[in-house]
Design a protein around this motif. Structure first.
Motif, mmCIF file in Angstrom:
data_model
loop_
_atom_site.group_PDB
_atom_site.id
_atom_site.type_symbol
_atom_site.label_atom_id
_atom_site.label_comp_id
_atom_site.label_asym_id
_atom_site.label_seq_id
_atom_site.Cartn_x
_atom_site.Cartn_y
_atom_site.Cartn_z
ATOM 1 N N PHE A 43 -43.447 -95.583 5.512
ATOM 2 C CA PHE A 43 -44.478 -94.568 5.863
ATOM 3 C C PHE A 43 -45.303 -94.218 4.734
ATOM 4 O O PHE A 43 -44.793 -94.463 3.635
ATOM 5 N N GLU A 44 -46.532 -93.693 4.943
ATOM 6 C CA GLU A 44 -47.385 -93.694 4.067
ATOM 7 C C GLU A 44 -47.261 -92.224 3.004
ATOM 8 O O GLU A 44 -46.960 -91.362 4.009
ATOM 9 N N GLY A 45 -47.474 -92.168 2.040
ATOM 10 C CA GLY A 45 -47.787 -90.767 1.570
ATOM 11 C C GLY A 45 -48.991 -90.049 2.017
ATOM 12 O O GLY A 45 -49.768 -90.814 2.837
ATOM 13 N N PRO A 46 -49.063 -88.911 1.421
ATOM 14 C CA PRO A 46 -50.455 -88.116 1.899
ATOM 15 C C PRO A 46 -51.510 -88.842 1.749
ATOM 16 O O PRO A 46 -51.838 -89.568 0.560
ATOM 17 N N PRO A 47 -52.534 -88.684 2.748
ATOM 18 C CA PRO A 47 -53.625 -89.771 2.954
ATOM 19 C C PRO A 47 -54.820 -89.279 1.658
ATOM 20 O O PRO A 47 -55.388 -89.899 1.031
ATOM 21 N N GLN A 48 -54.702 -87.857 1.462
ATOM 22 C CA GLN A 48 -55.607 -87.363 0.118
ATOM 23 C C GLN A 48 -55.308 -87.912 -1.085
ATOM 24 O O GLN A 48 -56.116 -88.150 -1.863
ATOM 25 N N ILE A 49 -53.827 -88.137 -1.199
ATOM 26 C CA ILE A 49 -53.651 -88.684 -2.552
ATOM 27 C C ILE A 49 -53.952 -90.100 -2.644
ATOM 28 O O ILE A 49 -54.196 -90.724 -3.797
ATOM 29 N N ARG A 50 -53.536 -90.763 -1.591
ATOM 30 C CA ARG A 50 -53.854 -92.180 -1.544
ATOM 31 C C ARG A 50 -55.438 -92.336 -1.958
ATOM 32 O O ARG A 50 -55.843 -93.184 -2.641
ATOM 33 N N ASP A 51 -56.195 -91.760 -1.080
ATOM 34 C CA ASP A 51 -57.749 -91.619 -1.294
ATOM 35 C C ASP A 51 -58.042 -91.298 -2.847
ATOM 36 O O ASP A 51 -59.072 -91.732 -3.299
ATOM 37 N N ALA A 52 -57.277 -90.324 -3.330
ATOM 38 C CA ALA A 52 -57.584 -90.002 -4.875
ATOM 39 C C ALA A 52 -57.395 -91.166 -5.893
ATOM 40 O O ALA A 52 -58.226 -91.062 -6.641
ATOM 41 N N ALA A 53 -56.338 -91.954 -5.586
ATOM 42 C CA ALA A 53 -56.044 -93.209 -6.241
ATOM 43 C C ALA A 53 -57.547 -94.110 -6.066
ATOM 44 O O ALA A 53 -57.989 -94.809 -7.183
ATOM 45 N N ILE A 54 -57.986 -94.032 -5.078
ATOM 46 C CA ILE A 54 -59.029 -95.226 -4.573
ATOM 47 C C ILE A 54 -60.371 -94.499 -5.372
ATOM 48 O O ILE A 54 -61.079 -95.303 -5.945
ATOM 49 N N GLU A 55 -60.424 -93.200 -5.348
ATOM 50 C CA GLU A 55 -61.627 -92.610 -5.971
ATOM 51 C C GLU A 55 -61.552 -92.739 -7.535
ATOM 52 O O GLU A 55 -62.684 -92.695 -8.102
ATOM 53 N N ALA A 56 -60.304 -92.774 -8.006
ATOM 54 C CA ALA A 56 -60.184 -92.760 -9.476
ATOM 55 C C ALA A 56 -60.687 -94.214 -9.934
ATOM 56 O O ALA A 56 -61.350 -94.242 -10.912
ATOM 57 N N ILE A 57 -60.569 -95.112 -9.120
ATOM 58 C CA ILE A 57 -60.774 -96.682 -9.338
ATOM 59 C C ILE A 57 -62.275 -96.428 -9.619
ATOM 60 O O ILE A 57 -63.001 -97.101 -10.379
ATOM 61 N N LYS A 58 -62.667 -95.961 -8.393
ATOM 62 C CA LYS A 58 -64.393 -95.934 -8.238
ATOM 63 C C LYS A 58 -65.046 -95.342 -9.115
ATOM 64 O O LYS A 58 -66.162 -95.564 -9.472
ATOM 65 N N ALA A 59 -64.294 -94.447 -9.613
ATOM 66 C CA ALA A 59 -64.654 -93.654 -10.813
ATOM 67 C C ALA A 59 -64.827 -94.056 -12.047
ATOM 68 O O ALA A 59 -65.436 -93.551 -13.095
ATOM 69 N N GLY A 60 -64.207 -95.465 -12.090
ATOM 70 C CA GLY A 60 -64.189 -95.956 -13.528
ATOM 71 C C GLY A 60 -62.988 -95.655 -14.398
ATOM 72 O O GLY A 60 -62.962 -95.967 -15.580
ATOM 73 N N HIS A 61 -61.947 -94.943 -13.690
ATOM 74 C CA HIS A 61 -60.754 -94.937 -14.553
ATOM 75 C C HIS A 61 -59.916 -96.028 -14.629
ATOM 76 O O HIS A 61 -58.736 -95.954 -14.319
ATOM 77 N N ASN A 62 -60.359 -96.987 -15.226
ATOM 78 C CA ASN A 62 -59.697 -98.290 -15.180
ATOM 79 C C ASN A 62 -59.233 -98.865 -16.565
ATOM 80 O O ASN A 62 -58.995 -100.261 -16.539
ATOM 81 N N GLN A 63 -59.360 -98.144 -17.527
ATOM 82 C CA GLN A 63 -59.155 -98.752 -18.782
ATOM 83 C C GLN A 63 -57.603 -98.265 -19.181
ATOM 84 O O GLN A 63 -57.200 -96.912 -18.681
ATOM 85 N N TYR A 64 -57.074 -98.390 -20.328
ATOM 86 C CA TYR A 64 -55.927 -97.859 -20.886
ATOM 87 C C TYR A 64 -55.932 -96.378 -20.793
ATOM 88 O O TYR A 64 -57.074 -95.818 -20.998
ATOM 89 N N ALA A 65 -54.764 -95.747 -20.597
ATOM 90 C CA ALA A 65 -54.533 -94.351 -20.681
ATOM 91 C C ALA A 65 -54.121 -93.858 -21.934
ATOM 92 O O ALA A 65 -53.625 -94.700 -22.721
ATOM 93 N N ARG A 66 -54.013 -92.662 -22.485
ATOM 94 C CA ARG A 66 -53.552 -92.196 -23.276
ATOM 95 C C ARG A 66 -52.050 -92.402 -23.343
ATOM 96 O O ARG A 66 -51.284 -92.483 -22.196
ATOM 97 N N SER A 67 -51.503 -92.913 -24.216
ATOM 98 C CA SER A 67 -50.032 -93.542 -24.217
ATOM 99 C C SER A 67 -49.018 -92.667 -23.512
ATOM 100 O O SER A 67 -48.351 -93.101 -22.571
ATOM 101 N N PHE A 68 -49.001 -91.392 -23.827
ATOM 102 C CA PHE A 68 -48.026 -90.462 -23.239
ATOM 103 C C PHE A 68 -48.501 -89.766 -21.971
ATOM 104 O O PHE A 68 -47.792 -88.996 -21.176
ATOM 105 N N GLY A 69 -49.730 -90.085 -21.343
ATOM 106 C CA GLY A 69 -50.073 -89.563 -20.061
ATOM 107 C C GLY A 69 -51.581 -89.080 -20.255
ATOM 108 O O GLY A 69 -51.684 -88.545 -21.337
ATOM 109 N N ILE A 70 -52.149 -89.280 -19.078
ATOM 110 C CA ILE A 70 -53.580 -88.626 -19.173
ATOM 111 C C ILE A 70 -53.598 -87.228 -19.221
ATOM 112 O O ILE A 70 -52.459 -86.552 -18.535
ATOM 113 N N PRO A 71 -54.513 -86.267 -19.749
ATOM 114 C CA PRO A 71 -54.138 -84.847 -19.981
ATOM 115 C C PRO A 71 -54.215 -84.281 -18.593
ATOM 116 O O PRO A 71 -52.993 -83.283 -18.460
ATOM 117 N N PRO A 72 -54.887 -84.594 -17.355
ATOM 118 C CA PRO A 72 -54.662 -83.675 -16.081
ATOM 119 C C PRO A 72 -53.168 -84.024 -15.619
ATOM 120 O O PRO A 72 -52.638 -83.146 -15.211
#
Ligand code: PMP
Ligand code: GLN
Length: 393
Positions: A43-72
């Motif tokens: 089964f799927e995880g929370p729909p708003q979290i799935r949408d948050a991943a899609i929105e992150a792609i659309k918002a252009g968060h598509n390059q390397y992250a900080r090695s140890f993880g993005i600040p948020p």
């Protein structure tokens, strides 16, 4: 796992051919079996979290992250540890994001172990541990959790520790047994870590799936925070096992070591999924309570069904797995049974001996996963009930 010799494979990795999960899922697909083997939700995880991943792609968060993880995300992990477990970590110096718990374990062991160092762990042991220890050139020392209670012999654990022991690797809640280590057990383990100056590496990926008792992070015990690497991941808690976002929380000196290894293993984890998991970790308590109660219902459903089929069921206190003793139905070899189940019965399960160094200790045990929707669990139980006789006669 398959142990056929491959002349191209290093000596370190001989015997680690194909994981038992891949083997059994392939069999499930070939025979259209109900897959109660590999642990992934249907089964799927929370729909708003799935949408948050899609929105992150659309918002252009598509390059390397900080090695140890993005600040948020590192901030959300620190806040999650504080809120749920009362553990304070600094998001900038004590948190590292990796490619699932699997990579956290690998980078941590690569960082902390020299060739010949020993690692103490309990069997049945999650499959990646032995291979990862082998890749680091280190040596596993295994203490058996004894069925049916899956307790351990204190003297055996004490004897497993030698002057070469560097790390004690603990998984609680425990895959595959569903055991949640008790407070007295954790106190015993913590005392050994302190007395022998060991680093504890704790795999807590099922931290939110506890039905009996309480999950107590080993790091919360006196003197343990400064010598413990706490590992978790988003896969189980948010039902997105394919996203592979995992993390380590550890004091700065251990974190610096882990980050050094992690830089050269994967460098960073997928950027858009990190944005989504940062939002997931901040979900309110109701989300985590509902997750646990839904899983309690699935656990009870599958346990009752397996009991009805005739297995002896070892009701799990945590995780999304249940182990059964196959002997009441006349079986004695878990591997043989699990290789025949998909075709003959239409169900897939995992043979526990795959998780043991001392194979005989797990030969009578089979693991079923209940991270499946009710109709799928019911279909699996019905097929077992109706068809298991094809194997017993
Ligand atoms: N540790 C344990 C005990 C697990 O069961 C699993 C996978 N289910 C992992 C680690 C790996 O987690 P991930 O998928 O985040 O790599
Ligand atoms: N952790 C999952 C399980 O125990 C499997 C993950 C994998 O296939 N590597 O079933």
């Amino acid at each position: 796992m398959s142990s056929a010799r491959n002349p191209r494979l290093t000596a370190r990795l001989q015997g680690f051919g194909t994981t038992i999960f891949a083997e059994m899922t392939a069999l499930a697909q070939r025979h259209q079996a109900v897959n109660l083997g590999q642990g992934f939700p249907d089964f799927e995880g929370p729909p708003q979290i799935r949408d948050a991943a899609i929105e992150a792609i659309k918002a252009g968060h598509n390059q390397y992250a900080r090695s140890f993880g993005i600040p948020p995300l590192t901030a959300a992990i620190a806040e999650h540890q504080r809120h749920h477990h009362g553990l304070e970590y600094d998001a900038e110096t004590e948190v590292t994001v990796c490619n699932g718990a699997t990579e956290v374990i690998a980078s941590t062991l690569q960082a902390l172990l020299d060739v010949g160092d020993e690692v103490v762990m309990f069997e049945p042991v999650y499959d990646s541990y032995l291979a990862t220890v082998a890749m680091a050139g280190a040596v596993p020392k295994v203490v058996t959790l004894r069925a049916p209670a899956f307790d351990y012999d204190r003297a055996q654990l004490e004897a497993a520790i030698t002057p070469k022991t560097r790390v004690l690797l603990l998984n609680t809640p425990h895959n595959p047994t569903g055991k949640v280590f008790s407070q007295p057990e954790l106190e015993h383990i913590a005392a050994l870590c302190r007395d022998h100056d060991l680093i504890a590496v704790t795999d807590e990926v099922y931290e939110h799936l506890v039905f009996e008792g309480e999950h107590v992070p080993l790091a919360r015990l006196p003197g343990m925070r400064e010598r413990t690497v706490v590992i978790s991941s988003a896969g189980k808690t948010f039902s997105f096992t394919g996203w592979k976002v995992g993390w380590a929380c550890a004091p700065p000196n251990l974190t610096r070591a882990i980050r050094t290894a992690h830089q050269f293993v994967t460098f960073c984890n997928s950027t858009p999924f990190q944005h989504a998991v940062a939002k997931a970790l901040a979900l309110g308590d109701e989300y985590f309570d509902t997750l646990r109660e839904d899983y309690r219902g699935r656990r009870d459903r599958l346990c009752a069904g397996l009991r009805d089929v005739g297995f002896t069921v070892m009701q799990p206190a945590g995780t999304y797995f249940v182990c059964v003793d196959i002997r009441p139905l006349g079986f004695s070899d878990d591997m043989e049974l699990c290789r025949r189940l998909p075709e003959a019965v239409g169900v897939t399960a995992i043979p526990n001996s795959a998780f043991y160094v001392n194979k005989e200790a797990g030969r009578h045990l089979v693991r079923f996963a209940f991270c499946k929707s009710d109709p799928v669990l019911d279909e699996g139980i019905a097929r077992l009930r109706n068809n298991i006789g094809r194997l017993t006669t």
